[in-house]
Write an enzyme that holds these catalytic residues in place. Structure first.
Site, PDB file in Angstrom:
ATOM      1  N   GLU A  76       0.815  -1.215   0.000  1.00 15.93           N
ATOM      2  CA  GLU A  76       0.000   0.000   0.000  1.00 15.93           C
ATOM      3  C   GLU A  76       0.856   1.276   0.000  1.00 15.93           C
ATOM      4  O   GLU A  76       0.599   2.193  -0.760  1.00 15.93           O
ATOM      5  CB  GLU A  76      -0.907  -0.033   1.247  1.00 15.93           C
ATOM      6  CG  GLU A  76      -1.724   1.208   1.480  1.00 15.93           C
ATOM      7  CD  GLU A  76      -3.000   1.209   0.666  1.00 15.93           C
ATOM      8  OE1 GLU A  76      -3.205   0.259  -0.107  1.00 15.93           O
ATOM      9  OE2 GLU A  76      -3.778   2.164   0.809  1.00 15.93           O
ATOM     10  N   ASP A  77       1.894   1.298   0.813  1.00 13.28           N
ATOM     11  CA  ASP A  77       2.610   2.553   1.041  1.00 13.28           C
ATOM     12  C   ASP A  77       3.943   2.700   0.322  1.00 13.28           C
ATOM     13  O   ASP A  77       4.495   3.791   0.266  1.00 13.28           O
ATOM     14  CB  ASP A  77       2.863   2.749   2.552  1.00 13.28           C
ATOM     15  CG  ASP A  77       1.568   3.005   3.296  1.00 13.28           C
ATOM     16  OD1 ASP A  77       0.536   3.206   2.621  1.00 13.28           O
ATOM     17  OD2 ASP A  77       1.591   2.991   4.536  1.00 13.28           O
TER      18      ASP A  77
END
Ligand code: MN
Length: 702
Positions: A76-77
């Site tokens: 996700e990051d």
């Protein structure tokens, strides 16, 4: 600040060295991937996944869950692809991380959406691997614990989502501790003022009550000691959100709620629970109607305990929960309790999923024993096992069937005989088609009739192998017994014509014949005759051959009853009905086909005794027979309705109607009408004739 070394130490109490090292590797990978990223609090980002892993370590989760926790924000990051994780840490861990990322990406914008769609998606993730949910819950727990640093709006959004989505999920999975923490943190973030007020009020009340609490605790402990029971007595505090919900939901005043003194007694085994119950009821008078036995009848998420309320000294109400240590563990950790106890020998996702399944099954069984599993099934089980449906028998037994199963599948699952004699079904007390796919949670009742038989059409919709096999088998048996009995009648009829019968033929003679035909049993021969594979006339001649007589044509027709079943059918070309002169055409594999005596299709073979047999209608012939009528009449408005009502008036049924020609004035209508026999047909025709404008009525034959 907990470090990876500290976590590794904790893990080594229950994980192997290699596994701990894998978790370490995942940590360093995450540290590097998140390098330069910081949390809102200013700490390095990796402190968050580390904290999440620590939460899972409290639950003694396996090394793969811990690795996934370390890596849960990487996709996700940091833009690292799932494939890269797969190459580094294997498919299972990559799948877990991917599952958690997908949950994170979901937006629970409005409540309605959150309930419907997202719950489903979440459930799908659950079905694949329950650990995805556990990692996600731990992630959310850490975020809730560190919510303070966020802006007001974001804080409220996350808190709302936690209260609406994650707390209920924790509850569904029986994870009481996590749920309580979610609720109190969520409450605090959503309603800081109310939360603070209740917190202060509780603190004050607690101070005032301290003495009394100690006194009650001592008297309970003393009471156990007198009876020689070992158990831990402890005061129980209600959580803030619980108090708040009670005040709002049940409209109780704060003092009213706080005036109740709550205790828990934890003992070694179930038997002791009931002894403790007796002891405390002896000590203080129980409040009528407040005793609940959640041991015998567990709550939907598997919670077990005895609950009772007593009138203590000076009439103060005392709420008591009594449970075993194991129940306490289940009540606190629910599905996660599983990892706490079991060693992690099986590292396969299948293994853990099987454990989750086992947990669910265990709870299901408890519910079943209690006869109250509907709620549980609806909430958890459907989600965990989307490929199965769970339905109830009328007695409350639960049947597990593959998705798409019908009442017929259900009937065969209950018992082969129930399936074979099934004629109709009730789903939730209403008559329903046998072909309707069953929904989880329904109660299914099979209506059966003695002597009923499986319908070949069932094969079009049954799903289970068991139903399919048994239907096929029953049809085969049915066909055989019908063929055998028709064959016997056909053969006897021919034999009767020679003043003989099957009984009169010497046994050796029959055996000899069977040998010639390479058949094992007389039934095989009769079946062949019934199916039209062998001609009764030929067989009869052979049986009688030793008598050396010239065999005349057998006389007297074979009577048709209309109940011969699969081996007898009525020709579509001439549609004979009772009363018509008929002949039977034996056609190989099809059995006997009944034609009108003067049907053109059989005119060439009608007198061949090996292919055709004289038939008559039995006196007790039953059934509905279709005939085709051609009606010529003057064209008029609504003539179809007129025809239909005339047929109806004579108790006939119209099966088909079509208008063929119209030359302006004259219409020609083709009717297929079902009747009992010729007399009935005559009545129908008479009614039609009585209609104005009818010119001619003809019965159609090939
Ligand atoms: Mn996270």
């Amino acid at each position: 600040m907990p470090s990876i070394d500290h976590l590794a130490d904790r893990l080594s109490t229950y994980l192997g060295k290699d596994q701990v090292n894998l978790v370490r590797r995942a940590y360093f990978y995450a540290e590097q991937a998140h390098d330069g990223q910081r949390r809102r609090s200013g700490e390095a980002y990796v402190t968050h996944p580390l904290a999440v892993a620590n939460i899972l370590a409290d639950m003694h989760m396996d090394h793969q869950s811990l690795m996934a926790a370390m890596l849960h924000d990487v996709i996700e990051d940091t833009g690292i692809a799932k494939e890269a994780l797969c190459a580094q840490f294997g498919e299972t861990v990559a799948e877990l991380v991917d599952g958690v990322s997908k949950l994170t990406q979901m937006n629970f914008e409005t409540k309605a959406e959150a309930q419907a769609e997202n719950f489903q998606k979440m459930a799908m993730a659950m079905a694949r691997d329950i650990r995805v949910i556990l990692v996600k819950l731990a992630d959310r727990l850490h975020n809730m614990r560190t919510l303070e640093v966020l802006s007001g709006e974001k804080r409220r959004r996350i808190a709302k989502e936690t209260l609406e989505i994650y707390a209920p999920i924790a509850n569904r999975l029986g994870m009481h501790n996590v749920r309580i923490e979610f609720e109190d943190l969520g409450f605090k973030a959503m309603y800081p003022m109310r939360s603070e007020r209740i917190f202060q009020a509780v603190k004050r009340a607690r101070g005032n009550r301290k003495e009394l609490v100690t006194k009650i605790e001592q008297s309970l402990a003393h009471c156990l000691a007198v009876d020689g029971i070992e158990g831990d007595v402890s005061g129980r505090q209600k959580h803030l959100y619980g108090i708040y919900k009670k005040m709002r939901g049940k409209r109780r005043a704060f003092t009213e709620i706080m005036d109740v003194y709550a205790f828990r007694i934890v003992v070694d085994k179930v038997d002791t629970c009931y002894r403790v119950l007796g002891a405390v009821h002896n000590l203080y008078k129980p409040l009528p109607g407040r005793f609940k036995d959640y041991i015998a009848i567990p709550k939907a998420n598997g919670y077990q305990s005895l609950h009772t309320t007593l009138f203590g000294m000076h009439g103060v109400p005392i709420e008591i929960q009594i449970r075993t240590r194991e129940m306490e563990e289940m009540a606190n950790n629910g599905i996660a309790a599983h990892w706490l106890y079991k060693s992690s020998d099986d590292e396969q996702p299948k293994g853990t999923h099987a454990r989750a399944r086992q947990w669910v099954k265990g709870v299901l069984e408890m519910q079943q024993r209690a006869g109250n599993s509907l709620e549980f099934i609806e909430s958890v089980k459907i989600d965990l096992f989307p490929d199965e449906v769970y339905v109830f028998t009328p007695k409350g037994r639960i049947m597990e069937l593959p998705k798409g199963s019908t009442a017929v599948d259900f009937a065969y699952a209950v018992h082969t005989d129930v399936g074979n004699s099934c004629i109709a079904c009730r789903i939730n007390r209403r008559l329903a088609p046998l072909s309707e796919p069953l929904q989880s949670g329904s109660t299914v009742e099979i209506v059966s009739a003695p002597g009923a038989r499986p319908n070949p059409a069932w094969l079009n919709f049954v799903v289970t192998g068991k139903a399919r096999t048994h239907i096929r088998h029953a049809l085969k048996l049915q066909r055989r017994s019908e063929s055998v009995s028709l064959g016997e009648r056909l053969l006897n009829k021919v034999l009767n014509g020679f003043e003989s019968s099957l009984d009169k033929i010497p046994h050796e003679r029959v055996l000899l014949m069977l040998g010639e035909y390479r058949l094992e049993h007389i039934d095989d021969l009769l079946e062949d005759i019934g199916l039209g594979n062998r001609m009764a006339y030929v067989v009869a001649r052979r049986l009688l051959a030793t008598e050396g007589e010239q065999l005349p044509n057998p006389e007297g027709p074979l009577a048709i009853r209309g109940t011969e079943g699969l081996v007898l059918s009525y020709a579509k070309c001439c549609t004979p009905i009772p009363g018509d002169p008929i002949v039977g055409h034996l056609s190989a594999g099809k059995g006997m086909v009944v034609h009108l005596e003067n049907c053109r299709n059989i005119s060439e073979i009608r007198h061949n005794p090996e292919k055709c047999i004289q038939l008559s209608w039995a006196k007790d012939v039953t059934g509905e027979f279709n005939v085709e009528l051609r009606v010529e009449l003057e064209h008029q408005r609504g003539l179809i309705a007129l025809l239909a009502s005339s047929v109806n008036a004579a108790d006939g049924n119209i099966e088909k109607i079509s208008m063929d020609e119209r030359d302006g004035r004259i219409s020609v209508v083709q009717l297929v009408v079902s009747v009992h026999d010729r007399i009935h047909l005559a009545r129908v025709i008479k009614k039609l004739r009585a209609l104005a404008g009818v010119i001619r009525i003809t019965r159609m034959r090939a």
